[in-house]
Write a protein that holds these residues in place. Sequence first.
Motif, PDB file in Angstrom:
ATOM      1  N   VAL A  54       0.842  -1.207   0.000  1.00 35.89           N
ATOM      2  CA  VAL A  54       0.000   0.000   0.000  1.00 35.89           C
ATOM      3  C   VAL A  54       0.876   1.255   0.000  1.00 35.89           C
ATOM      4  N   THR A  55       1.829   1.312   0.922  1.00 31.05           N
ATOM      5  CA  THR A  55       2.542   2.582   1.117  1.00 31.05           C
ATOM      6  C   THR A  55       3.691   2.795   0.124  1.00 31.05           C
ATOM      7  N   ASP A  56       4.309   1.704  -0.368  1.00 31.29           N
ATOM      8  CA  ASP A  56       5.414   1.903  -1.317  1.00 31.29           C
ATOM      9  C   ASP A  56       4.953   2.609  -2.591  1.00 31.29           C
ATOM     10  N   GLY A  57       3.684   2.444  -2.907  1.00 35.61           N
ATOM     11  CA  GLY A  57       3.181   3.083  -4.129  1.00 35.61           C
ATOM     12  C   GLY A  57       2.693   4.501  -3.915  1.00 35.61           C
ATOM     13  N   VAL A  58       2.920   5.050  -2.720  1.00 31.65           N
ATOM     14  CA  VAL A  58       2.448   6.412  -2.421  1.00 31.65           C
ATOM     15  C   VAL A  58       3.650   7.352  -2.383  1.00 31.65           C
ATOM     16  N   PHE A  59       3.641   8.377  -3.212  1.00 29.46           N
ATOM     17  CA  PHE A  59       4.793   9.283  -3.293  1.00 29.46           C
ATOM     18  C   PHE A  59       4.944  10.115  -2.029  1.00 29.46           C
ATOM     19  N   ASN A  60       3.850  10.664  -1.538  1.00 28.93           N
ATOM     20  CA  ASN A  60       3.926  11.562  -0.383  1.00 28.93           C
ATOM     21  C   ASN A  60       3.285  10.909   0.826  1.00 28.93           C
ATOM     22  N   VAL A  61       4.097  10.254   1.648  1.00 25.51           N
ATOM     23  CA  VAL A  61       3.543   9.512   2.780  1.00 25.51           C
ATOM     24  C   VAL A  61       2.996  10.419   3.874  1.00 25.51           C
ATOM     25  N   VAL A  62       3.407  11.672   3.867  1.00 27.76           N
ATOM     26  CA  VAL A  62       2.966  12.538   4.958  1.00 27.76           C
ATOM     27  C   VAL A  62       1.485  12.868   4.842  1.00 27.76           C
ATOM     28  N   ALA A  63       0.943  12.716   3.614  1.00 29.37           N
ATOM     29  CA  ALA A  63      -0.464  13.013   3.352  1.00 29.37           C
ATOM     30  C   ALA A  63      -0.840  14.372   3.925  1.00 29.37           C
ATOM     31  N   ALA A  64      -1.642  14.420   4.940  1.00 29.83           N
ATOM     32  CA  ALA A  64      -2.116  15.714   5.421  1.00 29.83           C
ATOM     33  C   ALA A  64      -1.252  16.275   6.537  1.00 29.83           C
ATOM     34  N   ALA A  65      -0.107  15.633   6.812  1.00 28.94           N
ATOM     35  CA  ALA A  65       0.761  16.059   7.923  1.00 28.94           C
ATOM     36  C   ALA A  65      -0.031  16.237   9.202  1.00 28.94           C
ATOM     37  N   THR A  66      -0.873  15.286   9.458  1.00 29.57           N
ATOM     38  CA  THR A  66      -1.696  15.361  10.667  1.00 29.57           C
ATOM     39  C   THR A  66      -0.988  14.698  11.833  1.00 29.57           C
ATOM     40  N   GLY A  67       0.116  14.004  11.526  1.00 33.09           N
ATOM     41  CA  GLY A  67       0.772  13.237  12.572  1.00 33.09           C
ATOM     42  C   GLY A  67       0.161  11.848  12.695  1.00 33.09           C
ATOM     43  N   GLU A  68      -0.964  11.620  12.016  1.00 29.54           N
ATOM     44  CA  GLU A  68      -1.622  10.319  12.072  1.00 29.54           C
ATOM     45  C   GLU A  68      -1.028   9.417  10.996  1.00 29.54           C
ATOM     46  N   PRO A  69      -0.936   8.088  11.264  1.00 25.90           N
ATOM     47  CA  PRO A  69      -0.488   7.207  10.199  1.00 25.90           C
ATOM     48  C   PRO A  69      -1.527   7.154   9.075  1.00 25.90           C
ATOM     49  N   LEU A  70      -1.074   6.755   7.879  1.00 22.30           N
ATOM     50  CA  LEU A  70      -2.013   6.653   6.759  1.00 22.30           C
ATOM     51  C   LEU A  70      -3.087   5.614   7.081  1.00 22.30           C
ATOM     52  N   PRO A  71      -4.339   5.911   6.778  1.00 28.02           N
ATOM     53  CA  PRO A  71      -5.422   4.963   7.085  1.00 28.02           C
ATOM     54  C   PRO A  71      -5.440   3.848   6.033  1.00 28.02           C
ATOM     55  N   LEU A  72      -4.981   2.665   6.415  1.00 26.76           N
ATOM     56  CA  LEU A  72      -4.817   1.588   5.428  1.00 26.76           C
ATOM     57  C   LEU A  72      -6.162   0.985   5.013  1.00 26.76           C
ATOM     58  N   PRO A  73      -6.266   0.525   3.758  1.00 27.84           N
ATOM     59  CA  PRO A  73      -7.498  -0.139   3.325  1.00 27.84           C
ATOM     60  C   PRO A  73      -7.548  -1.578   3.870  1.00 27.84           C
ATOM     61  N   ASP A  74      -8.628  -2.293   3.554  1.00 26.60           N
ATOM     62  CA  ASP A  74      -8.741  -3.693   3.976  1.00 26.60           C
ATOM     63  C   ASP A  74      -7.999  -4.619   3.017  1.00 26.60           C
ATOM     64  N   ALA A  75      -7.877  -4.185   1.763  1.00 27.36           N
ATOM     65  CA  ALA A  75      -7.245  -5.041   0.757  1.00 27.36           C
ATOM     66  C   ALA A  75      -6.652  -4.173  -0.340  1.00 27.36           C
ATOM     67  N   ILE A  76      -5.635  -4.720  -1.001  1.00 24.32           N
ATOM     68  CA  ILE A  76      -5.107  -4.079  -2.208  1.00 24.32           C
ATOM     69  C   ILE A  76      -5.107  -5.134  -3.307  1.00 24.32           C
ATOM     70  N   VAL A  77      -5.553  -4.752  -4.501  1.00 21.22           N
ATOM     71  CA  VAL A  77      -5.617  -5.709  -5.613  1.00 21.22           C
ATOM     72  C   VAL A  77      -4.874  -5.136  -6.820  1.00 21.22           C
ATOM     73  N   PHE A  78      -4.338  -6.049  -7.610  1.00 19.02           N
ATOM     74  CA  PHE A  78      -3.524  -5.668  -8.770  1.00 19.02           C
ATOM     75  C   PHE A  78      -4.106  -6.289 -10.035  1.00 19.02           C
ATOM     76  N   PRO A  79      -5.195  -5.716 -10.557  1.00 22.80           N
ATOM     77  CA  PRO A  79      -5.780  -6.301 -11.768  1.00 22.80           C
ATOM     78  C   PRO A  79      -4.788  -6.246 -12.924  1.00 22.80           C
ATOM     79  N   GLN A  80      -4.927  -7.211 -13.825  1.00 19.76           N
ATOM     80  CA  GLN A  80      -4.049  -7.255 -14.989  1.00 19.76           C
ATOM     81  C   GLN A  80      -4.790  -6.866 -16.271  1.00 19.76           C
ATOM     82  N   THR A  81      -6.105  -6.998 -16.255  1.00 25.37           N
ATOM     83  CA  THR A  81      -6.891  -6.688 -17.445  1.00 25.37           C
ATOM     84  C   THR A  81      -8.145  -5.926 -17.043  1.00 25.37           C
ATOM     85  N   GLU A  82      -8.776  -5.373 -18.056  1.00 27.14           N
ATOM     86  CA  GLU A  82     -10.042  -4.679 -17.808  1.00 27.14           C
ATOM     87  C   GLU A  82     -11.079  -5.642 -17.221  1.00 27.14           C
TER      88      GLU A  82
END
Length: 497
Positions: A54-82
Amino acid sequence: MGEHGTAESDSGEHGTAESDSGEHGPGRHAHGRPHGSTRPAGLLRGDEGFEEAVTDGVFNVVAAATGEPLPLPDAIVFPQTEADVVEIVRAARATGQRIAVRSGGHSWVASTVRGDGVLVDLEAFDGVELDAPALRATVGAGVRGGDLSPQLVAAGVAFPVGHCGRPAVGGFLLGGGLGVNWGHWKPACFSIRSLRVVTADGEAVTASPVENDDLFWLARGSGPGFPGVVTAFELELQPLPRAIRVSTWSFPLTDLAAVTAWITDASPLLPTNVELSLVTSGPQRPGGLGADDPHPLVVGVAATVFAADDDEARRALAPLGDGPATGVEPLDHAAFLDVRLDQLHVPVDATYPEGARYLADTFWFSGDLVETTALLPDLMAKAPSGRSYVLAGLPANGAGADLLTPGEAAYGMHDTTCLIVYTIWDDPADDARNRAWLDEVAAALEPTATGNFISEADIRHRPERVPGSFRAEDWERIQQLRRRFDPDGVFHSYPGE
Ligand SMILES: Cc1cc2nc3c(=O)[nH]c(=O)nc-3n(C[C@H](O)[C@H](O)[C@H](O)COP(=O)(O)OP(=O)(O)OC[C@H]3O[C@@H](n4cnc5c(N)ncnc54)[C@H](O)[C@@H]3O)c2cc1C
């Protein structure tokens, strides 16, 4: 545009709104990468490697600089086709999971990372198919500008790719796309001929001026509130300008008024294919001397002409003459550098180091440049980080307000000058100081600003920047269309909403 058909109709294999796999025809690489990926199909929260994926693909990890960690999703998927995307959307819909979409992960506010549901990562949609004689391309949503431009140059064609090489076309085009030569080629979304979208119903459709035209209108500028997954874009290309020439100047920031007066006088005489930008920066800028710099605060001017040959390029740049009025000497000046389209992003990328922490905000202005930039010397002097900078862009050299046809697309907030503020630092301990500086800059600029820019505004921290990024009537239409295309809220809305 209507006479040209769509990405699929030209192949004779698609052209209607019915669901299909997108694995056939000339767009197949742009629509996905059927084989060869080493990625798993997906990862669930708690799986090994999930958080990194999730996080390696995010350029700016600071997001809103709230001091809070990024709110992670429940799942990440990598589709290959439409077809994979269709399946993912239908499954998420059936189980009530919300969807976020990532193409290149270069949202300043990490709008792809939203806290629950599924993150759909389109890194496999990295194909480019060029038809140079017809000035057309089909590109996957995950293609990075810096990977597209060398292919364009090799084929003798051009496109208003982003100024930085790393963002993907997915988010860049959906947000309007302020790319190279934007005062002449217009924001890049106006070069979209059609796109493939998987809708909230889980249908794969084409959107173009003649098919699903409301979805097409929305895709050109609505940014991170677009209710669908775009897998591919069909683009209108330009002939490659054979003489791209750049002249640059740098001055002590104390000369700002003289520099902006010079630009204000010259810009009405410059043709629209000269792209002018002005940057105020601090001692840790690329090439700066840090704490020992005798001129810690500087203003740089860059004029880039996109011409057919040297004669045209020289004529185009002539109104800038030798620089500002006598008595104002540049610290540095380079004249008429020969730069290729696919190299323009290199010095820009250097100003956005990987792994740094960022906040960005953007403001449009209708006043003249002298007035618009008058507060910058004081504000720059207070910046806690010597790497932070403010970029002023003048699309069409002062005629930006008249560049677009009102209502043509969701992207319509445009004016004379765009100021983009970038706060850049490394140490998390400095988050609060940098947030406070951006807030101070915003408070100083807001009273005279006419609007914001959805792709580079501080929208997670300041939700009012979302409507502020659109003309009022376009924002009404965006909201109506979002309700129409995604009544059940399958897709996450704008961050901050
Ligand atoms: C270093 C840097 C330089 C930049 N320079 C420029 C510039 O020169 N000009 C300019 O206009 N902007 C610029 N931007 C802003 C950039 O264009 C936007 O942040 C854009 O969203 C990045 O695209 P992405 O696909 O990498 O983003 P992502 O972070 O992957 O996506 C951002 C959002 O866009 C939406 N989205 C992305 N892809 C899709 C898709 N395929 N289908 C549906 N929704 C999708 C999602 O809502 C997502 O949350 C820059 C940003 C950075 C970090």
